[in-house]
Motif scaffolding. Structure first.
Motif, short mmCIF file in Angstrom:
data_model
loop_
_atom_site.label_atom_id
_atom_site.label_comp_id
_atom_site.label_asym_id
_atom_site.label_seq_id
_atom_site.Cartn_x
_atom_site.Cartn_y
_atom_site.Cartn_z
N ALA A 189 0.83 -1.21 0.00
CA ALA A 189 0.00 0.00 0.00
C ALA A 189 0.86 1.26 0.00
O ALA A 189 0.54 2.24 -0.69
CB ALA A 189 -0.93 -0.01 1.22
N ALA A 190 1.96 1.24 0.77
CA ALA A 190 2.86 2.40 0.81
C ALA A 190 3.49 2.64 -0.56
O ALA A 190 3.61 3.79 -1.02
CB ALA A 190 3.94 2.19 1.86
N ILE A 191 3.89 1.56 -1.24
CA ILE A 191 4.46 1.70 -2.59
C ILE A 191 3.43 2.29 -3.54
O ILE A 191 3.74 3.16 -4.38
CB ILE A 191 4.94 0.32 -3.10
CG1 ILE A 191 6.15 -0.14 -2.27
CG2 ILE A 191 5.32 0.40 -4.59
CD1 ILE A 191 6.59 -1.57 -2.58
N MET A 192 2.18 1.85 -3.42
CA MET A 192 1.12 2.38 -4.28
C MET A 192 0.88 3.86 -4.04
O MET A 192 0.62 4.63 -4.97
CB MET A 192 -0.18 1.60 -4.05
CG MET A 192 -0.16 0.16 -4.52
SD MET A 192 0.13 -0.01 -6.31
CE MET A 192 1.87 -0.49 -6.30
N SER A 193 0.95 4.28 -2.76
CA SER A 193 0.74 5.71 -2.46
C SER A 193 1.83 6.56 -3.10
O SER A 193 1.56 7.64 -3.63
CB SER A 193 0.70 5.93 -0.94
OG SER A 193 1.94 5.66 -0.34
N PHE A 194 3.07 6.07 -3.07
CA PHE A 194 4.15 6.78 -3.74
C PHE A 194 3.95 6.77 -5.26
O PHE A 194 4.28 7.74 -5.94
CB PHE A 194 5.50 6.15 -3.40
CG PHE A 194 6.01 6.51 -2.03
CD1 PHE A 194 5.97 7.82 -1.57
CD2 PHE A 194 6.53 5.53 -1.19
CE1 PHE A 194 6.44 8.15 -0.31
CE2 PHE A 194 7.00 5.86 0.06
CZ PHE A 194 6.96 7.16 0.51
N THR A 195 3.40 5.67 -5.77
CA THR A 195 3.21 5.54 -7.22
C THR A 195 2.24 6.58 -7.75
O THR A 195 2.55 7.32 -8.69
CB THR A 195 2.71 4.12 -7.58
OG1 THR A 195 3.68 3.16 -7.16
CG2 THR A 195 2.48 4.00 -9.08
N TYR A 196 1.03 6.66 -7.14
CA TYR A 196 0.07 7.61 -7.70
C TYR A 196 0.44 9.05 -7.39
O TYR A 196 0.13 9.96 -8.16
CB TYR A 196 -1.37 7.28 -7.28
CG TYR A 196 -1.75 7.44 -5.82
CD1 TYR A 196 -1.91 8.68 -5.23
CD2 TYR A 196 -2.01 6.31 -5.05
CE1 TYR A 196 -2.30 8.81 -3.91
CE2 TYR A 196 -2.41 6.43 -3.72
CZ TYR A 196 -2.55 7.67 -3.16
OH TYR A 196 -2.93 7.80 -1.84
N SER A 197 1.14 9.27 -6.28
CA SER A 197 1.62 10.63 -6.00
C SER A 197 2.66 11.05 -7.04
O SER A 197 2.64 12.18 -7.54
CB SER A 197 2.22 10.71 -4.59
OG SER A 197 1.25 10.43 -3.60
#
Length: 470
Positions: A189-197
């Protein structure tokens, strides 16, 4: 698995158990940082460019810096309350309520107020995440629909079927027993948050390069622009301030995160490192999304700056960003819901210690589960999904909950517990400084609550249950 009584009076402290008789904790500060990032970088990062449009360059940057500093300061104080009376060798406080009770006692029933505030905001966030995840799933569908059928096609989609899909996934994920088993989900989930940001930042830079900087100002949208009155400007400013304040909060799950850490080095030291890394990483992305999003769209910045780039080209990149939002929020839902699950399950074990439904565990394919956990957590997800379907404006209510609980959970209790634990003398310089900080944040919380209330009233006047469409 040890029963509840052994957790309270048995202290095994061997190779398989910690000093409280529970299974050895193995979490590290890196995993704790992932939990923090997953919790803090919620979908709120998508609205920061809108907040900048209401506040303007100077107040927007000041607000980000101020709430970053406040959140970092009070969270560092809170890490020392995990154990009491000594932050290194004292008794563990597994939840926020227990920490308040241990440090501030039973007087005025502050621990009950803490529990009500914490559970209320957690329930509200899970409902809000259901709504937001459905909107992002709809955005993926619309992007592909427009690409396939043309820009003038009717690609509207009802959110309710999407919420049902989300509920099925969350029911499955909710069977993860506790925070200790959520590390992999949290990292993804943390990786995904960085991805869309990062995608949002990249699209913003591309828009600035192609079209130049949008119409911006030092104090945000001016009165009279697009028919905005002075009163409307005030309400929008207060709402934006509340969004920024709440965007940094994660105190409502801090103790559950800290309870996953191994005892050596001491939990408070590891948690302090995780807190600094987590909040600073979030602050960097918040600043870049807010600043670049505002520069790209100017005073016309949308509530979700990913949707501001349209559903067309590059459609696959916008779709990837929204897919990342979906994956992130599916994981973040579990991080937020775990304290609720744990509270009810612990209360039930103490209330009915002889019930086999509650205390008996089964093993299936190497996984341990209980019928009570399956029934209770499934029921919770279904009820929260139904509420999200009935009240499509619930994100506005979450904003109000966040504004109302920001001060007690993120400022008041951390400061009061630190004062009590550190035995800071009344009316000393340190005591007065902390009370001034608390008072200032209380005023901000009241103002933000007023702005959120106005937005909620406006939404209630036009809502239709079960009619949410994207």
């Amino acid at each position: 698995m040890p029963d509840v009584s052994s957790l309270e009076i048995g202290y095994l402290n061997d190779e398989k158990h910690d000093d409280d008789g529970r299974t050895k904790r193995t979490g590290t500060w890196q995993y704790a940082s992932a939990h923090i990032i997953t919790t803090v970088i919620g979908s709120g990062v998508l609205s920061l460019s809108w907040s900048f449009a209401q506040l303007g360059w100077i107040p927007g940057i000041i607000a980000l810096a101020f709430f970053c500093a406040i959140s970092l300061f009070t969270s560092l104080l809170l890490t020392d309350s995990y154990r009491s009376p000594d932050p290194v060798t004292g008794t563990r406080n597994y939840t926020y309520m227990k920490a308040v009770k241990a440090n501030l006692g039973n007087g005025m029933h502050q621990y009950k107020i803490c529990g009500i505030a914490q559970l209320s905001v957690l329930v509200g966030i899970t409902i809000g995440y259901t709504t937001t995840t459905a909107i992002s799933m709809a955005a993926i569908y619309k992007s592909n629909c427009f690409h396939k059928h043309g820009h003038h096609a009717d690609c509207r989609v009802r959110n309710n079927p999407l919420m049902i899909i989300i509920a099925v996934i969350e029911i499955f994920l909710s069977q993860v027993p506790n925070f200790h088993k959520l590390s992999l989900i949290s990292v993804i989930a943390a990786i995904m948050s960085f991805t869309y940001s990062t995608i949002g930042i990249g699209l913003s830079i591309g828009k600035i390069v192609g079209n130049g900087i949008g119409k911006t100002s030092l104090t945000g949208i001016p009165v009279g622009d697009n028919g905005i009155t002075g009163m409307e400007k005030m309400w929008r400013t207060l709402s934006a301030l509340g969004d920024v304040a709440y965007a940094f909060s994660f105190s409502f799950v801090l103790f559950e995160i800290q309870d996953t850490l191994k005892s050596s080095p001491p939990e408070n030291k590891s948690m302090k490192k995780a807190t600094v890394v987590g909040i600073l990483a979030c602050s960097i992305f918040y600043t870049m999304c807010g600043v670049l999003g505002y520069a790209a769209f100017g005073n016309d910045a949308p509530g979700n700056f990913l949707t501001g780039f349209g559903f067309f080209n590059p459609f696959w990149l916008v779709g990837l960003a929204n897919l990342s939002v979906v994956i992130h929020l599916l994981g973040a839902y579990q991080i937020i819901a775990q304290p609720i699950y744990g509270f009810i399950e612990e209360w039930s074990r103490k209330r009915w210690p002889e019930s086999r439904l509650i205390t008996k565990y089964y093993t299936l394919c190497g996984l341990e589960f209980s019928l009570f956990r399956l029934i209770w957590r499934t029921t919770y997800v279904i009820v929260m999904t139904l509420i999200a379907m009935i009240f499509p404006f619930f994100n506005d209510f979450v904003g109000l909950l966040g504004a109302c609980t920001f001060w007690p959970l993120s400022v008041y209790f951390p400061i009061q517990m630190y004062i009590s634990q550190a035995k800071i003398p009344r009316l000393s310089y340190a005591w007065i400084s902390m009370q001034v900080i608390s008072l200032a944040c209380f005023i901000v919380s009241l103002l933000a609550a007023a702005g959120s209330t106005r937005g909620l009233v406006t939404s209630v006047a036009t809502f239709k249950p079960f009619q949410s469409v994207s």
